[in-house]
Motif scaffolding. Sequence first.
Motif, PDB file in Angstrom:
ATOM      1  N   ILE A  47       0.840  -1.202   0.000  1.00 53.02           N
ATOM      2  CA  ILE A  47       0.000   0.000   0.000  1.00 53.02           C
ATOM      3  C   ILE A  47       0.873   1.249   0.000  1.00 53.02           C
ATOM      4  CG2 ILE A  47      -1.635   1.369   1.371  1.00 53.02           C
ATOM      5  CD1 ILE A  47      -2.965  -1.181   2.274  1.00 53.02           C
ATOM      6  N   PHE A 101     -12.710   1.958  -3.902  1.00 51.64           N
ATOM      7  CA  PHE A 101     -13.551   0.842  -3.470  1.00 51.64           C
ATOM      8  C   PHE A 101     -14.078   1.165  -2.083  1.00 51.64           C
ATOM      9  CE2 PHE A 101     -10.563  -1.198  -0.472  1.00 51.64           C
ATOM     10  CZ  PHE A 101      -9.390  -0.540  -0.817  1.00 51.64           C
ATOM     11  N   LYS A 143       2.669 -11.305  -3.884  1.00 51.09           N
ATOM     12  CA  LYS A 143       1.907 -12.005  -4.915  1.00 51.09           C
ATOM     13  C   LYS A 143       2.817 -12.632  -5.966  1.00 51.09           C
ATOM     14  CE  LYS A 143      -2.403  -9.508  -4.166  1.00 51.09           C
ATOM     15  NZ  LYS A 143      -2.043  -8.625  -3.045  1.00 51.09           N
ATOM     16  N   ARG A 145      -0.596 -10.993   6.755  1.00 51.23           N
ATOM     17  CA  ARG A 145      -1.403  -9.935   6.184  1.00 51.23           C
ATOM     18  C   ARG A 145      -0.520  -8.872   5.544  1.00 51.23           C
ATOM     19  NH1 ARG A 145      -4.789  -9.478   4.706  1.00 51.23           N
ATOM     20  NH2 ARG A 145      -5.784  -7.686   5.609  1.00 51.23           N
ATOM     21  N   THR A 162     -10.234 -12.834  -1.167  1.00 50.57           N
ATOM     22  CA  THR A 162     -10.422 -12.476   0.233  1.00 50.57           C
ATOM     23  C   THR A 162     -11.550 -11.464   0.371  1.00 50.57           C
ATOM     24  OG1 THR A 162      -8.097 -12.874   0.668  1.00 50.57           O
ATOM     25  CG2 THR A 162      -9.293 -11.633   2.317  1.00 50.57           C
ATOM     26  N   LEU A 163     -12.581 -11.855   1.132  1.00 52.95           N
ATOM     27  CA  LEU A 163     -13.741 -10.980   1.289  1.00 52.95           C
ATOM     28  C   LEU A 163     -13.540 -10.015   2.442  1.00 52.95           C
ATOM     29  CD1 LEU A 163     -16.674 -13.518   0.953  1.00 52.95           C
ATOM     30  CD2 LEU A 163     -15.832 -11.911  -0.744  1.00 52.95           C
ATOM     31  N   GLU A 173     -17.443  -4.295  -2.615  1.00 52.29           N
ATOM     32  CA  GLU A 173     -17.517  -4.785  -3.991  1.00 52.29           C
ATOM     33  C   GLU A 173     -17.399  -6.309  -4.047  1.00 52.29           C
ATOM     34  OE1 GLU A 173     -15.787  -2.211  -2.980  1.00 52.29           O
ATOM     35  OE2 GLU A 173     -16.457  -0.518  -4.213  1.00 52.29           O
TER      36      GLU A 173
HETATM   37  P1  ATP Z   1      -5.410  -8.275  -1.556  1.00 51.25           P
HETATM   38  O1  ATP Z   1      -4.452  -9.332  -1.095  1.00 51.25           O
HETATM   39  O2  ATP Z   1      -6.609  -8.845  -2.273  1.00 51.25           O
HETATM   40  O3  ATP Z   1      -4.763  -7.150  -2.282  1.00 51.25           O
HETATM   41  P2  ATP Z   1      -5.301  -6.718   0.826  1.00 51.25           P
HETATM   42  O4  ATP Z   1      -4.476  -7.525   1.745  1.00 51.25           O
HETATM   43  O5  ATP Z   1      -4.686  -5.584   0.111  1.00 51.25           O
HETATM   44  O6  ATP Z   1      -6.043  -7.672  -0.222  1.00 51.25           O
HETATM   45  P3  ATP Z   1      -6.815  -5.423   2.897  1.00 51.25           P
HETATM   46  O7  ATP Z   1      -5.982  -4.221   2.821  1.00 51.25           O
HETATM   47  O8  ATP Z   1      -6.687  -6.312   4.060  1.00 51.25           O
HETATM   48  O9  ATP Z   1      -6.640  -6.289   1.567  1.00 51.25           O
HETATM   49  O10 ATP Z   1      -8.342  -5.039   2.708  1.00 51.25           O
HETATM   50  C1  ATP Z   1      -9.413  -5.796   3.251  1.00 51.25           C
HETATM   51  C2  ATP Z   1     -10.436  -6.114   2.199  1.00 51.25           C
HETATM   52  O11 ATP Z   1     -10.762  -4.978   1.413  1.00 51.25           O
HETATM   53  C3  ATP Z   1      -9.994  -7.136   1.171  1.00 51.25           C
HETATM   54  O12 ATP Z   1     -10.132  -8.424   1.673  1.00 51.25           O
HETATM   55  C4  ATP Z   1     -10.950  -6.860   0.036  1.00 51.25           C
HETATM   56  O13 ATP Z   1     -12.212  -7.437   0.279  1.00 51.25           O
HETATM   57  C5  ATP Z   1     -11.060  -5.360   0.085  1.00 51.25           C
HETATM   58  N1  ATP Z   1     -10.141  -4.724  -0.877  1.00 51.25           N
HETATM   59  C6  ATP Z   1      -8.831  -4.445  -0.688  1.00 51.25           C
HETATM   60  N2  ATP Z   1      -8.321  -3.818  -1.775  1.00 51.25           N
HETATM   61  C7  ATP Z   1      -9.352  -3.690  -2.651  1.00 51.25           C
HETATM   62  C8  ATP Z   1      -9.495  -3.115  -3.948  1.00 51.25           C
HETATM   63  N3  ATP Z   1      -8.469  -2.527  -4.560  1.00 51.25           N
HETATM   64  N4  ATP Z   1     -10.704  -3.175  -4.557  1.00 51.25           N
HETATM   65  C9  ATP Z   1     -11.764  -3.759  -3.955  1.00 51.25           C
HETATM   66  N5  ATP Z   1     -11.702  -4.306  -2.732  1.00 51.25           N
HETATM   67  C10 ATP Z   1     -10.523  -4.274  -2.078  1.00 51.25           C
END
Ligand code: ATP
Length: 425
Positions: free
Chosen positions: A63, A127, A212, A260, A282-283, A311
């Motif tokens: 991020i 999102f 990833k 995470r 991941t939801l 979403e």
């Molecule tokens: P991912 O591995 O899919 O990139 P993340 O570890 O970046 O997920 P988190 O930051 O933990 O995800 O966010 C929690 C939740 O928010 C995710 O499980 C997903 O449902 C949602 N989310 C995260 N990034 C996005 C995005 N760019 N668009 C839509 N939903 C998102």
Amino acid sequence: MAMADFARPRGTYDIKPSETPAWQAVEDLARTLFSHYHFEEMRTPIFEHTEVFERGVGDTSDIVQKEMYTFVTRGEKSVTLRPEGTAGVVRAFVENKLYGGPLPAKLWYLGPMFRYEAPQAGRNRQFHQYGVEVIGSSDPRVDAEVIELGARFLLEAGVADARLELNSVGCPVCRAAHRAALIAHLAPIRGSLCADCQGRFEKNPLRILDCKKDRDRPEVKSSPRITEYLCADCQTQYSAVKHNLDVLGVSYVEDSTLVRGLDYYTQTTFEFVDDRIGAKSTLLAGGRYNGLVEQLGGPDMPGIGFAGGVERLLLARAVQEEEEGAAKIDAYIVTFGSDLTIFDASLRVLSLLRKAGVTADLDYAGRGVKAQMKTADRLGARVAVLLGDEEVANGAVTLRDLMTKEQNQVSEDACVEAVLALLSR
Ligand code: ATP
Ligand code: MG
């Protein structure tokens, strides 16, 4: 000026009138269910000073390294559109001295988040996340409450079978020991890791397990597990969390590789996963962040929370509704290999079953066994009829009861009767 100049930016979308009811339902559910668990809503600005996320989310996270919308306003400090909710909520908790009030503070939020990512289904640049935070308690009953609330939210939102994956990523003490083992283990392949992971190698090697690009490499997969390095305190905490989940009847799968993507996590980490929505599955995800409040200028105070994507929730529900609407069948024929004798047997068995009134089908797309089994599941089949070299040589079929997972071989002639017996159980 061409029309394209007025098109919305990539990774954003309009929520059209026909779609707003579904959004409002999720918003209503958040409001009612979170209040029911005695959480209160916290609304924070859409943008914060950039340091809030650099310090909060962590400077080795994806991020902060590449996904933030950061800009400088008219000679002011650098600001960033919020990429997630926790850092801002904790900043507000500290700034408004909520730590002086009743603890733990139980807060929830819902709103737009912004990340510069490659857009695809379930991955957008603007999102929406709903989330909760409990700040000021390290009681393992809180961990279980938060996780159970996540499970309940998904269920009530209409997603029936998301899988809960659980892990503990320990505290700075156990992580130091694990870090040394991890660095030693990964050193031989350091040069062939992706550029990001080479950059984080010394600073935060744990992050590599969640990359990833690199996480599926065998050398990375065989890395020392953090759970084997947990200190006594973290072990006790982890066992208590699992015990409490058992008490609440929440089922989970332990995954010692679960890490995470944000740097603030400690101890309990979890994700709710739904494989039906593809690779971005991941939801809802979350965990403890025991150092974060202090890192953002507050007292040394533990916290835990989760965030879910609206979403992806709507996507999962759409997939599920489609499946529920799809016609169900009794039996699905799964062929191992494309030998002509196997194909002949599959046609004979298919026709025998249908003549006996059994709804049956088979795969004509030449897909692998795993994909065929998945289709059988998706179609709600009770029995998979397995046909491979061995069966054909024996003039037999293997029947797999997809409910009990029992399987046994019967002769081709006895197949129909055996399937009927199974269906009437
Ligand atoms: P991912 O591995 O899919 O990139 P993340 O570890 O970046 O997920 P988190 O930051 O933990 O995800 O966010 C929690 C939740 O928010 C995710 O499980 C997903 O449902 C949602 N989310 C995260 N990034 C996005 C995005 N760019 N668009 C839509 N939903 C998102
Ligand atoms: Mg991400």
